[in-house]
Write a protein that holds these residues in place. Sequence first.
Motif, PDB file in Angstrom:
ATOM      1  N   LEU A  43      89.125  55.881 -30.058  1.00 48.47           N
ATOM      2  CA  LEU A  43      90.343  56.933 -29.861  1.00 48.47           C
ATOM      3  C   LEU A  43      91.675  56.576 -30.460  1.00 48.47           C
ATOM      4  CD1 LEU A  43      91.132  59.925 -28.934  1.00 48.47           C
ATOM      5  CD2 LEU A  43      91.540  59.232 -26.709  1.00 48.47           C
ATOM      6  N   ALA A  79      89.671  57.016 -36.676  1.00 47.90           N
ATOM      7  CA  ALA A  79      88.994  58.415 -36.892  1.00 47.90           C
ATOM      8  C   ALA A  79      87.564  58.206 -36.825  1.00 47.90           C
ATOM      9  CB  ALA A  79      89.628  58.804 -38.306  1.00 47.90           C
ATOM     10  N   LYS A  91      88.867  60.983 -34.476  1.00 51.15           N
ATOM     11  CA  LYS A  91      89.596  60.821 -33.064  1.00 51.15           C
ATOM     12  C   LYS A  91      88.593  62.062 -32.226  1.00 51.15           C
ATOM     13  CE  LYS A  91      94.019  59.036 -33.972  1.00 51.15           C
ATOM     14  NZ  LYS A  91      93.791  57.755 -33.140  1.00 51.15           N
ATOM     15  N   TYR A 148      85.530  60.884 -30.617  1.00 51.41           N
ATOM     16  CA  TYR A 148      85.861  59.827 -29.589  1.00 51.41           C
ATOM     17  C   TYR A 148      86.292  60.433 -28.403  1.00 51.41           C
ATOM     18  CZ  TYR A 148      85.104  55.975 -33.056  1.00 51.41           C
ATOM     19  OH  TYR A 148      84.682  55.228 -34.037  1.00 51.41           O
TER      20      TYR A 148
END
Lengths: 322, 380
Positions: free
Chosen positions: A235, A239, A241, A244
């Motif tokens: 995170l 990427a 994000k 995650y």
Amino acid sequence: MTTHSILNSLINKGIISKKQADSMATFESERAFSIHWELRSILYFGILLFSSGAGILIYENIDTIGHQAIIAVIAGVTIGCFYYTYKNSLPYSHEQVENPNKLIDYVLLLGCSTFLGLEGYLQYQYNLFGTRYGLAVLIPTILFFLCAYRFDHRGALSMAITGLASWLGLTIAPLSVISDNDFSDGKLIIPAIALGSILTAVGWISEEQKVKKHFAFTYMLMGGNLACIAAQIGLISHAPKILYFLVGIGLCYFFIWRARHAQSLLFLLMGTVYGYCILTYVIFTNLGPDAAFGLGIFYFLFSSVGVIYFLLNFKKFLGIKK
Amino acid sequence: MKKAYNETWVENLHIQHQAAEWKSKNLLTDEQEEEVIAQFEEKFYRPGIFVKIGLFIFAVVACSFFVGFLSLFIYDTGSEIGFSTLSLLCCGCFVFFLEYLIKTKNLFHSGVDNALLYSAVTAAIVPVFLLFEHAPLWIYCLVALTIVIPATLRYADLLGALAIFGLIFTLLADLMMKFPLGKALLPFGVMLISAGIYLVARKSTDIYYRECRQILEALSLVTFYLGGNYLVVRELNAIISGLNVSIAPQIAFAPVFYFFTLAIPVAYIAAGLKKANRIIFVIGLLAFAFSVYTYSHYFVALTVSQGLALAGTLMILVSVLLIKYLHTPRYGISDEQNRKNDLADLQALITARHLGATPAEPGLEFGGGTFGGGGAGEVY
């Protein structure tokens, strides 16, 4: 407040009779002082000292002893340990097996570790596996999994999980997940999350299906810890994000939800702490630095008070009646 | 000093623990144990250890940001007086929250109250350091003691007892180091103070301070032994005198310290067995191990590996022989397994950490794994 005064107050409340109190007092005063754990500790530390001392001694005198002799000795110890364990083991069961022979746990553990030592020695001296390191890791992993289930041994299970993780190139022991893994190039994050999630799922399934239910703790703690930390590192530095974030929050939600059937409040703590970190990170990156600086004090003050309130009343929130 | 937690509940908690122990030995029936719990009730909020850890962490975060929050309203936090005011203000607020939560939420060493107490004590001590910058060390110790002792008496906190112990010894060492005679007599001073603390701690029979008393007892037994240990005295003596030599010189009264090094562990072990006191017994065992190390450090010429192997062999032999010997209890000592091993889950993880090396590296050591005794753990 002594035993005597406790017994007196129990008599006064009418919970036990005078006669029972007398026999309990006699039992307390005549009870033998047990030094069971102290003796066991001396024994285990003795084994530890002896084996490390002997190991260094062998290493110092390797020229005079010779490799074959050492390998023969280690192999002998390994086979002896496994044979002893097998001879004294109880039949397999899905439940936890309570073996009255307490020594067997440690013998199996000794066997497992000498097996690792033996394999390492063969590879080092004779290059047994060549460059197929994967195979070298996979063989003990499979052996340890078999041992863990057959002889009902949590230590062997955690060694097996460790082996499985190192087959993927990961370190999984809870305290070294951050320090010993190199997540910087991002290649390991996805395998780490996948392995962690699978282990957590296996733990959950073994609990639901009642197959070695007491293994669930080991699976979930090691797997969940790895997956949560990997998701967090993903995170922060990679990427996409959102992926995650979803994985991390999902795991945390799972842990907190599972505290309902709590066999362990450790997972409640893990879920809360990891969840708090993930949410805080997401909120602050989306706000931008200026707003974050201004709001920081208020956010941390009120959110941590909120978490304390949640933890103080977690039974009410999660609907646990106890 | 008025006690912060409900004393009756603390006593009832102890009675419940005792009843549970009797129940596990079948001295009480299920119904009797339930009746004990009903009659001797306590309403403390005592979550498992992991929830406690979580509460502690978040309470510390909340306390730190509370300081930041208050600093927004005070102008000159840069100056010493300004920051001291802020610190004292925070201390007041922390104590208020602490008392309020103990009253309303029935906390009892549940993490939040520990964190608030430590924050309050820290906030109370910080101004002393800021306002008296170059005072001698013993002044700081005295001031800290005047804050920590009342706090510990009121809240019976373990870390408080630990801090008092450390502060007393720092005070003692600082004062004695000022004089040449004091330096020479420092070991005896340490032993004297340890004995004093032990006797004072033993006097307290209040169940409220049970754990504080135990920790003070254990610590003073340890320092009493270390104060008389030959190795500690000889090496520290060289360091204090500022000698920069590889082998510390012989000390005065050496025979006295030889005697202490041998006699104290033996006395501890004997007393522990005789009085069935586990604290004295375990410390006696550890002290004995350290005495053996002391002896071999000066008088035995073995390499490390030989020493390890020899010590290990002796330990294995002695423990196996004793286990066999105590198969039936003798002299009031038994080898009965009466405490459950609650730490099986955690032991497995320790195993993974210590033994879970990948075999790709050359591995020669085949350690058996360290498994210390299992203390009584909490339900996770």
